[in-house]
Write a protein that holds these residues in place. Structure first.
Motif, PDB file in Angstrom:
ATOM      1  N   ARG A 165     -84.752 -28.755 -91.980  1.00  0.00           N
ATOM      2  CA  ARG A 165     -86.124 -28.236 -91.861  1.00  0.00           C
ATOM      3  C   ARG A 165     -86.708 -28.493 -90.480  1.00  0.00           C
ATOM      4  O   ARG A 165     -87.535 -27.720 -90.005  1.00  0.00           O
ATOM      5  CB  ARG A 165     -87.018 -28.849 -92.928  1.00  0.00           C
ATOM      6  CG  ARG A 165     -86.926 -28.156 -94.272  1.00  0.00           C
ATOM      7  CD  ARG A 165     -88.012 -28.635 -95.221  1.00  0.00           C
ATOM      8  NE  ARG A 165     -87.793 -29.970 -95.742  1.00  0.00           N
ATOM      9  CZ  ARG A 165     -86.986 -30.265 -96.756  1.00  0.00           C
ATOM     10  NH1 ARG A 165     -86.316 -29.323 -97.359  1.00  0.00           N
ATOM     11  NH2 ARG A 165     -86.846 -31.507 -97.168  1.00  0.00           N
ATOM     12  N   PRO A 208     -85.579 -22.356 -85.715  1.00  0.00           N
ATOM     13  CA  PRO A 208     -84.869 -21.252 -86.371  1.00  0.00           C
ATOM     14  C   PRO A 208     -83.531 -20.969 -85.684  1.00  0.00           C
ATOM     15  O   PRO A 208     -83.368 -21.187 -84.476  1.00  0.00           O
ATOM     16  CB  PRO A 208     -85.819 -20.066 -86.215  1.00  0.00           C
ATOM     17  CG  PRO A 208     -87.165 -20.691 -86.014  1.00  0.00           C
ATOM     18  CD  PRO A 208     -86.925 -21.988 -85.306  1.00  0.00           C
ATOM     19  N   GLU A 231     -83.426 -18.910 -82.526  1.00  0.00           N
ATOM     20  CA  GLU A 231     -83.932 -19.676 -81.388  1.00  0.00           C
ATOM     21  C   GLU A 231     -82.854 -20.639 -80.882  1.00  0.00           C
ATOM     22  O   GLU A 231     -82.625 -20.753 -79.666  1.00  0.00           O
ATOM     23  CB  GLU A 231     -85.189 -20.432 -81.812  1.00  0.00           C
ATOM     24  CG  GLU A 231     -85.928 -21.090 -80.674  1.00  0.00           C
ATOM     25  CD  GLU A 231     -87.210 -21.747 -81.163  1.00  0.00           C
ATOM     26  OE1 GLU A 231     -87.467 -22.895 -80.741  1.00  0.00           O
ATOM     27  OE2 GLU A 231     -87.933 -21.126 -81.969  1.00  0.00           O
ATOM     28  N   SER A 256     -91.658 -15.329 -88.980  1.00  0.00           N
ATOM     29  CA  SER A 256     -92.279 -16.641 -89.154  1.00  0.00           C
ATOM     30  C   SER A 256     -93.752 -16.550 -89.553  1.00  0.00           C
ATOM     31  O   SER A 256     -94.390 -17.575 -89.743  1.00  0.00           O
ATOM     32  CB  SER A 256     -92.139 -17.457 -87.870  1.00  0.00           C
ATOM     33  OG  SER A 256     -92.753 -16.769 -86.795  1.00  0.00           O
ATOM     34  N   GLN A 280     -92.749  -8.340 -94.704  1.00  0.00           N
ATOM     35  CA  GLN A 280     -91.897  -9.347 -95.340  1.00  0.00           C
ATOM     36  C   GLN A 280     -91.120  -8.736 -96.506  1.00  0.00           C
ATOM     37  O   GLN A 280     -89.930  -8.999 -96.682  1.00  0.00           O
ATOM     38  CB  GLN A 280     -92.739 -10.531 -95.834  1.00  0.00           C
ATOM     39  CG  GLN A 280     -93.374 -11.351 -94.725  1.00  0.00           C
ATOM     40  CD  GLN A 280     -92.448 -12.379 -94.119  1.00  0.00           C
ATOM     41  OE1 GLN A 280     -91.245 -12.376 -94.336  1.00  0.00           O
ATOM     42  NE2 GLN A 280     -93.005 -13.283 -93.332  1.00  0.00           N
TER      43      GLN A 280
END
Length: 168
Positions: A36, A40, A43, A90, A102
């Motif tokens: 977590r 991402p 990235e 995000s 989404q």
């Protein structure tokens, strides 16, 4: 246009694959917290900007294209599993348009790598949208109409899964 996007998705998939396929030490009690805390995958791979552009173009084409275009885009997501896993959005589903974007991603992934995970994601998106005052039904119905009606894993088609979330 779709051929160019397919080439770009393939390149992004290869860039993200080492992160997507990296082993996780499940014996480490902190493994979930470590995951977590990581940035991402796109990235980490240094391809976040290109991934965002490609994803936006794919979703626009998915929403505006015909059924054969949507089927081809679903196929891209199925074929390029690292891209499917590592590229997302995000922002929260706090407006009708964000909720729609989404849902378009969920529809294009067509149950993704695990239908159960997609259902959990859908539940969370609906919760966010409802909390923000978004009228869920119209958006869910719109995206359901674009979605596959193939039951891939015995839990219903993506169209059925979306329609089950329409409020009574």
């Amino acid at each position: 246009m779709l051929d160019d996007l397919a080439d770009r998705v393939s390149r992004l998939d290869r860039a993200i694959a080492p992160i997507a396929n990296r082993p996780v030490d499940l014996a480490d009690p902190e493994w979930a917290d470590r995951l977590r805390a990581e940035p991402p995958a796109a990235e980490q791979a240094g391809v976040a900007d290109e991934a965002a552009v490609v994803l936006a173009a794919l979703l626009t084409l998915y929403a505006e294209g015909d059924e054969s275009t949507r089927t081809a885009i679903r196929g891209l997501f199925r074929k390029h599993r690292s891209f499917q896993w590592g590229v997302g959005m995000s922002f929260p589903a706090d407006t009708a348009e964000r909720f729609r974007r989404q849902l378009l991603l969920l529809s294009a992934r067509d149950q993704g790598l695990d239908t159960r995970d997609e259902i959990l994601t859908l539940t969370e998106l609906c919760r966010e949208a409802r909390a923000a005052g978004v009228a869920l039904g119209p958006v869910l119905r719109e995206v359901a109409e674009l979605s596959s009606d193939v039951d891939r894993y015995g839990m219903g088609s993506m169209r059925q899964i979306l329609l089950r979330c329409v409020p009574e």
